[in-house]
Design an enzyme around this catalytic site. Structure first.
Site, PDB file in Angstrom:
ATOM      1  N   HIS A  82     -30.198  30.946 -23.129  1.00 26.73           N
ATOM      2  CA  HIS A  82     -29.734  31.710 -24.644  1.00 26.73           C
ATOM      3  C   HIS A  82     -28.876  32.739 -24.666  1.00 26.73           C
ATOM      4  O   HIS A  82     -28.180  33.457 -23.512  1.00 26.73           O
ATOM      5  CB  HIS A  82     -30.960  33.131 -24.821  1.00 26.73           C
ATOM      6  CG  HIS A  82     -32.399  31.115 -25.249  1.00 26.73           C
ATOM      7  ND1 HIS A  82     -33.322  31.089 -24.539  1.00 26.73           N
ATOM      8  CD2 HIS A  82     -32.915  30.929 -26.595  1.00 26.73           C
ATOM      9  CE1 HIS A  82     -34.263  29.998 -25.290  1.00 26.73           C
ATOM     10  NE2 HIS A  82     -33.199  29.622 -26.276  1.00 26.73           N
ATOM     11  N   LYS A  86     -30.121  38.094 -27.804  1.00 23.71           N
ATOM     12  CA  LYS A  86     -31.107  37.757 -27.628  1.00 23.71           C
ATOM     13  C   LYS A  86     -32.362  39.008 -26.722  1.00 23.71           C
ATOM     14  O   LYS A  86     -32.043  39.577 -26.069  1.00 23.71           O
ATOM     15  CB  LYS A  86     -32.213  36.209 -26.953  1.00 23.71           C
ATOM     16  CG  LYS A  86     -33.566  36.334 -27.003  1.00 23.71           C
ATOM     17  CD  LYS A  86     -33.452  34.634 -26.586  1.00 23.71           C
ATOM     18  CE  LYS A  86     -35.126  34.103 -26.432  1.00 23.71           C
ATOM     19  NZ  LYS A  86     -35.522  34.275 -27.629  1.00 23.71           N
TER      20      LYS A  86
HETATM   21  N1  LIG Z   1     -39.035  30.151 -33.730  1.00 28.65           N
HETATM   22  C1  LIG Z   1     -37.686  29.292 -33.371  1.00 28.65           C
HETATM   23  O1  LIG Z   1     -37.851  28.114 -33.622  1.00 28.65           O
HETATM   24  C2  LIG Z   1     -37.083  30.724 -33.430  1.00 28.65           C
HETATM   25  C3  LIG Z   1     -37.392  32.053 -32.972  1.00 28.65           C
HETATM   26  N2  LIG Z   1     -36.641  32.571 -33.034  1.00 28.65           N
HETATM   27  C4  LIG Z   1     -37.061  34.080 -32.804  1.00 28.65           C
HETATM   28  O2  LIG Z   1     -36.735  34.934 -34.305  1.00 28.65           O
HETATM   29  C5  LIG Z   1     -36.693  36.031 -33.888  1.00 28.65           C
HETATM   30  C6  LIG Z   1     -35.088  36.188 -35.047  1.00 28.65           C
HETATM   31  O3  LIG Z   1     -33.758  35.436 -34.019  1.00 28.65           O
HETATM   32  P1  LIG Z   1     -31.745  35.959 -34.754  1.00 28.65           P
HETATM   33  O4  LIG Z   1     -32.607  35.535 -36.250  1.00 28.65           O
HETATM   34  O5  LIG Z   1     -32.321  35.005 -33.579  1.00 28.65           O
HETATM   35  O6  LIG Z   1     -32.429  37.232 -34.429  1.00 28.65           O
HETATM   36  P2  LIG Z   1     -31.512  38.517 -34.901  1.00 28.65           P
HETATM   37  O7  LIG Z   1     -31.961  39.888 -34.125  1.00 28.65           O
HETATM   38  O8  LIG Z   1     -30.668  37.893 -35.264  1.00 28.65           O
HETATM   39  O9  LIG Z   1     -32.918  38.783 -36.444  1.00 28.65           O
HETATM   40  C7  LIG Z   1     -33.556  39.680 -36.762  1.00 28.65           C
HETATM   41  C8  LIG Z   1     -33.795  40.689 -38.260  1.00 28.65           C
HETATM   42  O10 LIG Z   1     -34.558  40.911 -38.142  1.00 28.65           O
HETATM   43  C9  LIG Z   1     -33.968  42.658 -37.731  1.00 28.65           C
HETATM   44  N3  LIG Z   1     -35.256  43.281 -37.855  1.00 28.65           N
HETATM   45  C10 LIG Z   1     -35.203  44.355 -36.603  1.00 28.65           C
HETATM   46  N4  LIG Z   1     -36.518  44.286 -36.257  1.00 28.65           N
HETATM   47  C11 LIG Z   1     -37.395  44.634 -38.085  1.00 28.65           C
HETATM   48  C12 LIG Z   1     -38.364  45.366 -38.391  1.00 28.65           C
HETATM   49  N5  LIG Z   1     -39.828  45.236 -37.716  1.00 28.65           N
HETATM   50  N6  LIG Z   1     -38.726  44.948 -39.603  1.00 28.65           N
HETATM   51  C13 LIG Z   1     -38.291  43.821 -40.150  1.00 28.65           C
HETATM   52  N7  LIG Z   1     -37.163  43.496 -39.595  1.00 28.65           N
HETATM   53  C14 LIG Z   1     -36.876  43.452 -38.224  1.00 28.65           C
HETATM   54  C15 LIG Z   1     -33.376  43.046 -37.667  1.00 28.65           C
HETATM   55  O11 LIG Z   1     -32.732  43.605 -37.977  1.00 28.65           O
HETATM   56  P3  LIG Z   1     -31.699  44.774 -36.678  1.00 28.65           P
HETATM   57  O12 LIG Z   1     -30.368  44.333 -36.610  1.00 28.65           O
HETATM   58  O13 LIG Z   1     -31.720  46.386 -37.332  1.00 28.65           O
HETATM   59  O14 LIG Z   1     -32.645  45.231 -35.911  1.00 28.65           O
HETATM   60  C16 LIG Z   1     -32.333  41.550 -37.717  1.00 28.65           C
HETATM   61  O15 LIG Z   1     -31.673  41.707 -38.367  1.00 28.65           O
HETATM   62  C17 LIG Z   1     -36.451  36.432 -32.720  1.00 28.65           C
HETATM   63  O16 LIG Z   1     -37.657  36.681 -32.122  1.00 28.65           O
HETATM   64  C18 LIG Z   1     -36.319  35.505 -32.340  1.00 28.65           C
HETATM   65  O17 LIG Z   1     -36.735  35.249 -30.671  1.00 28.65           O
HETATM   66  C19 LIG Z   1     -35.310  32.263 -32.960  1.00 28.65           C
HETATM   67  C20 LIG Z   1     -34.655  30.743 -33.562  1.00 28.65           C
HETATM   68  C21 LIG Z   1     -35.421  29.890 -33.478  1.00 28.65           C
HETATM   69  O1  LIG Z   2     -33.490  33.820 -29.365  1.00 23.67           O
HETATM   70  C1  LIG Z   2     -33.371  32.880 -29.789  1.00 23.67           C
HETATM   71  O2  LIG Z   2     -32.503  32.921 -29.884  1.00 23.67           O
HETATM   72  C2  LIG Z   2     -34.572  31.590 -29.476  1.00 23.67           C
HETATM   73  N1  LIG Z   2     -35.239  32.136 -29.454  1.00 23.67           N
HETATM   74  C3  LIG Z   2     -36.741  30.333 -29.504  1.00 23.67           C
HETATM   75  C4  LIG Z   2     -37.072  31.118 -28.442  1.00 23.67           C
HETATM   76  O3  LIG Z   2     -37.546  32.754 -27.850  1.00 23.67           O
HETATM   77  O4  LIG Z   2     -38.054  30.675 -27.859  1.00 23.67           O
HETATM   78  C5  LIG Z   2     -36.655  29.541 -29.565  1.00 23.67           C
HETATM   79  C6  LIG Z   2     -34.976  29.305 -29.324  1.00 23.67           C
HETATM   80  O5  LIG Z   2     -35.209  28.715 -28.376  1.00 23.67           O
HETATM   81  C7  LIG Z   2     -33.623  29.918 -29.936  1.00 23.67           C
END
Ligand SMILES: NC(=O)C1=CN([C@@H]2O[C@H](COP(=O)(O)OP(=O)(O)OC[C@H]3O[C@@H](n4cnc5c(N)ncnc54)[C@H](OP(=O)(O)O)[C@@H]3O)[C@@H](O)[C@H]2O)C=CC1
Ligand SMILES: O=C(O)C1=N[C@H](C(=O)O)C[C@H](O)C1
Length: 252
Positions: A143, A147
């Site tokens: 990744h 992350k």
């Molecule tokens: N299930 C799936 O298919 C996927 C899952 N994911 C997961 O989704 C999550 C987010 O990924 P991604 O968008 O890349 O991450 P990012 O860090 O880009 O976005 C997360 C956002 O949430 C905010 N945030 C953090 N803590 C809190 C809180 N306590 N309350 C409200 N908002 C908060 C962050 O703000 P700040 O920057 O201020 O911390 C940021 O703006 C991760 O856990 C990732 O692993 C990601 C992609 C696919």
């Molecule tokens: O943080 C990410 O970017 C992603 N998180 C998910 C995970 O932890 O599996 C899904 C995806 O691979 C992208």
């Protein structure tokens, strides 16, 4: 129109979904939750669930494990279903999600893409044939360098799917740097790489004597996760309490 509350709306996935739903006539984001305020959206953004006073039909969460408590409290009290896509939860938090699903509809999936959800099924068949034949099982995930959690939620879900097919007899080994003995046959090794802007790669290796079988999934864009999450939200809105996953949404 299904009214979505986008949790983590200013993050990478939140902004991907904000773009995707503009083209969708069945769904609109009516409010967001985020701690980061550096982006302006067409909908109101609140710093916490407790502050949100907008009526919604479903929550999509791509934020952080730290947001879980507020998310569950909000969904239970307002009786709003939640599509939980964040990763990095502790065992205790996973238990809280399970308990909450007795009171409200929850769909939790560490990966919303069709490819990974198909792989979760295919691996069960492969494991049942290859593990008894003595093949070792290893997972490698790659990744981007932003992350926070490792190994990925997807890697853990893939390992759990394999282990489930093998009567949960396998242990997970994450770090071999301190190990000074040969590999045990009943282990699944899980390794993580963090570099550049890699969206998401998962490789499952079954290695036997003189033969290796590999299953690999590569996400080239976050849209594969975003599209899956929007379909999951459409599916979950209005559903009764219970624990759901992407196998309820995607028919194979
Ligand atoms: N299930 C799936 O298919 C996927 C899952 N994911 C997961 O989704 C999550 C987010 O990924 P991604 O968008 O890349 O991450 P990012 O860090 O880009 O976005 C997360 C956002 O949430 C905010 N945030 C953090 N803590 C809190 C809180 N306590 N309350 C409200 N908002 C908060 C962050 O703000 P700040 O920057 O201020 O911390 C940021 O703006 C991760 O856990 C990732 O692993 C990601 C992609 C696919
Ligand atoms: O943080 C990410 O970017 C992603 N998180 C998910 C995970 O932890 O599996 C899904 C995806 O691979 C992208």
């Amino acid at each position: 129109m299904i009214r979505v509350l986008m949790s983590g709306c200013n993050g990478k996935m939140g902004q991907m979904i904000t773009g995707l739903v503009k083209e969708d006539e069945q769904v609109e984001i009516v409010a967001g939750i985020d701690t980061y305020t550096g982006i302006s959206n067409t909908y109101p953004v609140f710093k916490s669930f407790a502050d949100c006073d907008v009526e919604v039909d479903v929550v999509i969460d791509f934020s952080n494990a730290a947001a879980l408590e507020g998310l569950l409290a909000y969904c239970i009290s307002k009786q709003v279903p939640a599509v939980i896509c964040s990763t990095g939860y502790s065992e205790e938090q996973l238990q809280k999600i399970k308990e909450a699903s007795e009171k409200v509809a929850i769909l939790k999936s560490a990966n919303m893409s069709m490819g990974i959800n198909l792989l979760l099924k295919l691996l069960k068949d492969a494991a049942k044939v290859l593990a008894p034949a003595g093949y070792d099982i290893e997972l490698v995930e790659k990744h981007h360098n932003q992350k926070l959690d490792a190994p990925s939620g997807t890697a853990l879900a893939l390992a759990d799917s394999i282990n489930d097919a093998l009567n949960n007899e396998y242990n997970y080994v994450y770090d071999r740097s301190q190990v000074r003995q040969k590999r045990d046959s009943k282990e699944i090794g899980i390794s993580a790489v963090r570099a550049g802007t890699i969206v998401g790669e998962h490789e499952v290796i079954f290695a036997g004597t003189d033969e290796v079988i590999e299953f690999k999934h590569t996400a080239y864009s976050r849209s594969v996760f975003g599209k899956g999450a929007v379909e999951a939200a459409k599916y979950l809105a209005g559903k009764p309490a219970g624990m759901y996953d992407m196998s309820d949404v995607i028919a194979f």
